[in-house]
Write a protein that holds these residues in place. Structure first.
Motif, mmCIF file in Angstrom:
data_model
loop_
_atom_site.group_PDB
_atom_site.id
_atom_site.type_symbol
_atom_site.label_atom_id
_atom_site.label_comp_id
_atom_site.label_asym_id
_atom_site.label_seq_id
_atom_site.Cartn_x
_atom_site.Cartn_y
_atom_site.Cartn_z
ATOM 1 N N PHE A 129 -46.889 34.439 -63.194
ATOM 2 C CA PHE A 129 -47.255 33.069 -62.830
ATOM 3 C C PHE A 129 -46.458 32.069 -63.679
ATOM 4 C CE2 PHE A 129 -51.699 34.589 -61.365
ATOM 5 C CZ PHE A 129 -51.173 34.959 -60.147
ATOM 6 N N GLY A 130 -46.889 31.839 -64.897
ATOM 7 C CA GLY A 130 -46.148 30.961 -65.792
ATOM 8 C C GLY A 130 -46.232 29.493 -65.428
ATOM 9 N N ARG A 131 -45.609 28.681 -66.281
ATOM 10 C CA ARG A 131 -45.653 27.226 -66.133
ATOM 11 C C ARG A 131 -44.454 26.666 -65.367
ATOM 12 N NH1 ARG A 131 -46.954 25.631 -72.485
ATOM 13 N NH2 ARG A 131 -48.753 27.022 -72.744
ATOM 14 N N ASN A 132 -43.469 27.477 -65.103
ATOM 15 C CA ASN A 132 -42.186 26.968 -64.604
ATOM 16 C C ASN A 132 -41.960 27.201 -63.117
ATOM 17 O OD1 ASN A 132 -41.983 29.763 -64.941
ATOM 18 N ND2 ASN A 132 -39.776 29.683 -65.310
ATOM 19 N N ARG A 133 -43.007 27.518 -62.370
ATOM 20 C CA ARG A 133 -42.832 27.875 -60.961
ATOM 21 C C ARG A 133 -43.435 26.866 -59.986
ATOM 22 N NH1 ARG A 133 -41.288 33.031 -59.652
ATOM 23 N NH2 ARG A 133 -40.916 34.480 -61.363
ATOM 24 N N ALA A 134 -43.915 25.737 -60.469
ATOM 25 C CA ALA A 134 -44.480 24.734 -59.563
ATOM 26 C C ALA A 134 -43.384 24.176 -58.662
ATOM 27 C CB ALA A 134 -45.127 23.611 -60.362
ATOM 28 N N GLY A 135 -43.679 24.062 -57.367
ATOM 29 C CA GLY A 135 -42.692 23.579 -56.414
ATOM 30 C C GLY A 135 -43.051 22.219 -55.845
ATOM 31 N N ARG A 181 -33.728 41.910 -70.567
ATOM 32 C CA ARG A 181 -35.073 42.484 -70.474
ATOM 33 C C ARG A 181 -36.165 41.421 -70.537
ATOM 34 N NH1 ARG A 181 -32.696 45.548 -74.401
ATOM 35 N NH2 ARG A 181 -34.119 44.726 -75.981
ATOM 36 N N VAL A 182 -35.841 40.249 -71.101
ATOM 37 C CA VAL A 182 -36.833 39.181 -71.246
ATOM 38 C C VAL A 182 -36.804 38.300 -70.002
ATOM 39 C CG1 VAL A 182 -37.623 37.229 -72.616
ATOM 40 C CG2 VAL A 182 -36.604 39.218 -73.750
ATOM 41 N N ILE A 183 -37.845 38.410 -69.196
ATOM 42 C CA ILE A 183 -37.931 37.635 -67.958
ATOM 43 C C ILE A 183 -38.367 36.202 -68.250
ATOM 44 C CG2 ILE A 183 -39.053 37.502 -65.695
ATOM 45 C CD1 ILE A 183 -39.480 40.535 -65.884
ATOM 46 N N ARG A 184 -39.277 36.046 -69.183
ATOM 47 C CA ARG A 184 -39.786 34.726 -69.567
ATOM 48 C C ARG A 184 -40.052 34.746 -71.063
ATOM 49 N NH1 ARG A 184 -39.738 29.415 -68.858
ATOM 50 N NH2 ARG A 184 -41.775 28.399 -68.906
ATOM 51 N N GLY A 185 -39.417 33.841 -71.799
ATOM 52 C CA GLY A 185 -39.537 33.838 -73.247
ATOM 53 C C GLY A 185 -40.383 32.688 -73.766
ATOM 54 N N ILE A 186 -39.895 32.019 -74.805
ATOM 55 C CA ILE A 186 -40.641 30.948 -75.461
ATOM 56 C C ILE A 186 -40.863 29.781 -74.504
ATOM 57 C CG2 ILE A 186 -40.563 29.266 -77.346
ATOM 58 C CD1 ILE A 186 -38.875 31.298 -78.918
ATOM 59 N N GLY A 187 -42.085 29.220 -74.526
ATOM 60 C CA GLY A 187 -42.375 28.042 -73.717
ATOM 61 C C GLY A 187 -43.467 28.234 -72.693
ATOM 62 N N ASP A 188 -44.172 29.366 -72.752
ATOM 63 C CA ASP A 188 -45.226 29.621 -71.775
ATOM 64 C C ASP A 188 -46.459 30.168 -72.485
ATOM 65 O OD1 ASP A 188 -46.391 29.973 -69.147
ATOM 66 O OD2 ASP A 188 -44.344 30.186 -68.404
ATOM 67 N N ASP A 189 -47.495 30.521 -71.698
ATOM 68 C CA ASP A 189 -48.694 31.103 -72.296
ATOM 69 C C ASP A 189 -48.406 32.476 -72.889
ATOM 70 O OD1 ASP A 189 -50.355 28.989 -71.832
ATOM 71 O OD2 ASP A 189 -51.185 29.766 -69.973
ATOM 72 N N LYS A 232 -47.059 19.741 -69.794
ATOM 73 C CA LYS A 232 -46.248 20.893 -70.205
ATOM 74 C C LYS A 232 -45.783 21.683 -68.983
ATOM 75 C CE LYS A 232 -48.928 21.449 -74.477
ATOM 76 N NZ LYS A 232 -49.935 22.306 -75.162
ATOM 77 N N MET A 233 -46.688 21.894 -68.032
ATOM 78 C CA MET A 233 -46.336 22.636 -66.827
ATOM 79 C C MET A 233 -45.249 21.913 -66.036
ATOM 80 S SD MET A 233 -48.728 23.740 -63.566
ATOM 81 C CE MET A 233 -49.614 25.080 -64.370
ATOM 82 N N MET A 234 -45.405 20.613 -65.874
ATOM 83 C CA MET A 234 -44.421 19.853 -65.110
ATOM 84 C C MET A 234 -43.070 19.814 -65.824
ATOM 85 S SD MET A 234 -45.803 19.075 -62.269
ATOM 86 C CE MET A 234 -46.672 20.655 -62.409
ATOM 87 N N ALA A 235 -43.089 19.748 -67.150
ATOM 88 C CA ALA A 235 -41.833 19.746 -67.907
ATOM 89 C C ALA A 235 -41.096 21.071 -67.724
ATOM 90 C CB ALA A 235 -42.114 19.494 -69.386
ATOM 91 N N GLU A 236 -41.830 22.187 -67.761
ATOM 92 C CA GLU A 236 -41.213 23.501 -67.584
ATOM 93 C C GLU A 236 -40.730 23.697 -66.148
ATOM 94 O OE1 GLU A 236 -40.518 26.041 -69.722
ATOM 95 O OE2 GLU A 236 -41.089 24.705 -71.366
ATOM 96 N N SER A 237 -41.440 23.101 -65.188
ATOM 97 C CA SER A 237 -41.064 23.228 -63.773
ATOM 98 C C SER A 237 -40.058 22.171 -63.344
ATOM 99 C CB SER A 237 -42.313 23.129 -62.887
ATOM 100 O OG SER A 237 -43.179 24.227 -63.088
ATOM 101 N N LYS A 238 -39.787 21.211 -64.254
ATOM 102 C CA LYS A 238 -38.871 20.097 -63.952
ATOM 103 C C LYS A 238 -39.338 19.327 -62.716
ATOM 104 C CE LYS A 238 -34.798 22.185 -66.128
ATOM 105 N NZ LYS A 238 -35.570 23.225 -66.836
ATOM 106 N N LYS A 239 -40.623 19.025 -62.711
ATOM 107 C CA LYS A 239 -41.241 18.284 -61.615
ATOM 108 C C LYS A 239 -42.154 17.207 -62.189
ATOM 109 C CE LYS A 239 -39.738 20.950 -58.172
ATOM 110 N NZ LYS A 239 -38.934 21.871 -58.990
ATOM 111 N N GLY A 240 -42.753 16.430 -61.291
ATOM 112 C CA GLY A 240 -43.745 15.444 -61.680
ATOM 113 C C GLY A 240 -45.054 15.741 -60.970
ATOM 114 N N ALA A 241 -46.108 15.012 -61.323
ATOM 115 C CA ALA A 241 -47.409 15.257 -60.703
ATOM 116 C C ALA A 241 -48.175 13.957 -60.533
ATOM 117 C CB ALA A 241 -48.220 16.237 -61.549
ATOM 118 N N ARG A 242 -48.947 13.898 -59.458
ATOM 119 C CA ARG A 242 -49.895 12.810 -59.207
ATOM 120 C C ARG A 242 -51.293 13.412 -59.235
ATOM 121 N NH1 ARG A 242 -48.131 8.174 -56.142
ATOM 122 N NH2 ARG A 242 -50.209 8.174 -55.207
#
Length: 321
Positions: free
Chosen positions: A146-152, A21-29, A224-234
């Motif tokens: 939305f969340g922090r873990n969906r950046a592509g 039932r939990v789609i997104r748990g600890i680690g987001d807004d 935090k967003m990049m860590a949850e999405s397992k990506k990097g950012a410039r």
């Protein structure tokens, strides 16, 4: 405490019980839970005297408004509309009944702005400092949370509004500078109303892939967003929106690490750029500040050259990172 806030949250996450039932748990807004009537978001955010505010700088009415605003901001950042909230307050002997009334009047004002209902809560006594802790529930109204873990990879990174206004407002109060021309920054610190109108346009045009609010500082929140999405950012620092006064007074760091902006930091695919432009043409301030890549962490560039900064934002249980 001997560990950082992020390390503490990672440790707490190990106690999270798995559930379909939990789609997104600890680690987001907020946490996203699937129910029969749809998906709902649950958030909770507290404010503590001497940590998040000083009564010398904020009246009870402002504290009440801000306590609701910061939770509404989390709800919106998850792609949901706020519905109900509950509040717990810790009251020291130094506070009067009138003080408490003013706090609840401020909460009522903010709640009316977003058509949300106070359901109750708890009151308790504290020895020295006042605190207010709000929990809120909202319903997902977007195609997906939305969340922090969906950046592509290849997504563009953008932010609403102007950054650094709230932190600059607090610095003005500490310096005793309350000139009329500076009051808008102080008002932003005291009552950081989430940019609801631009959020509705982003939702309407189905633009974002991931989102969070800027509460601890642009750089640390993006990390935090990049860590949850397992990506990097410039990030192109030249494109970060900030008041002219910050540059004039060499306080650009307040826009990068000051925090409490409660603007929305989000990612979106390049093919949505035209749709985003249609929103900015309506007068909504949105700035594209960077791009998601396959690296790790956040790399900062200024005038084409990579730059390191010491202060990235606020983190509990330790110095600013």
């Amino acid at each position: 405490m001997e560990i950082s806030e992020n390390a503490l949250i990672k440790g707490i996450k190990r106690f999270e019980a798995p559930s379909d039932r939990v789609i997104r748990g600890i680690g987001d807004d907020g946490a996203v839970v699937d129910m029969e009537q749809g998906s709902y978001v649950f958030v909770q955010d507290a404010m503590t005297e001497h940590i998040h505010f000083e009564f010398a700088f904020m009246e009870g009415y402002d504290i009440g408004r801000k306590a609701v605003y910061i939770n509404v901001s989390d709800i919106l950042a998850m792609g949901a509309l706020p519905l109900y909230f509950m509040v717990t307050i810790g009251i020291p002997a130094k506070m009067s009944y009138r003080d408490i009334q003013q706090i609840y009047k401020g909460m009522r004002r903010a709640a009316k702005e977003f058509d949300i209902l106070l359901l109750g809560g708890d009151t308790t006594e504290t020895k020295t400092d006042f605190f207010i802790d709000v929990s809120m529930v909202g319903k997902i109204v977007t195609r997906h949370y939305f969340g922090r873990n969906r950046a592509g990879k290849g997504d563009l990174i953008a932010v609403t509004g102007v950054l650094g206004e709230s932190a600059y407002g607090l610095s003005l109060l500490k310096e005793g500078r309350t000139d009329r021309g500076l009051m808008r920054f102080i008002r932003r610190y005291r009552a950081p109303q989430p940019p609801y109108a631009v959020w509705k346009e982003l939702v309407k045009h189905d633009i974002t892939t991931s989102m969070m609010d800027v509460s601890d500082g642009l750089i640390i929140d993006l990390e935090k967003m990049m860590a949850e999405s397992k990506k990097g950012a410039r990030i192109n620092l030249d494109q970060v929106p900030m008041p002219r006064l910050l540059k004039k007074e060499s306080k650009e760091s307040l826009a990068l690490a000051g925090g409490e902006d409660y603007q929305f930091l989000f990612t979106f695919p390049p093919h949505k750029r035209e749709a985003l432009s249609s929103i900015t043409e309506m007068g909504f301030p949105i700035s594209i500040i960077g791009k998601v890549d396959t690296g790790k962490g956040v790399r900062l560039f200024e005038k084409g050259k990579e730059k390191k900064i010491a202060q990235k934002g606020y983190e509990h249980f330790g110095d600013t990172a």
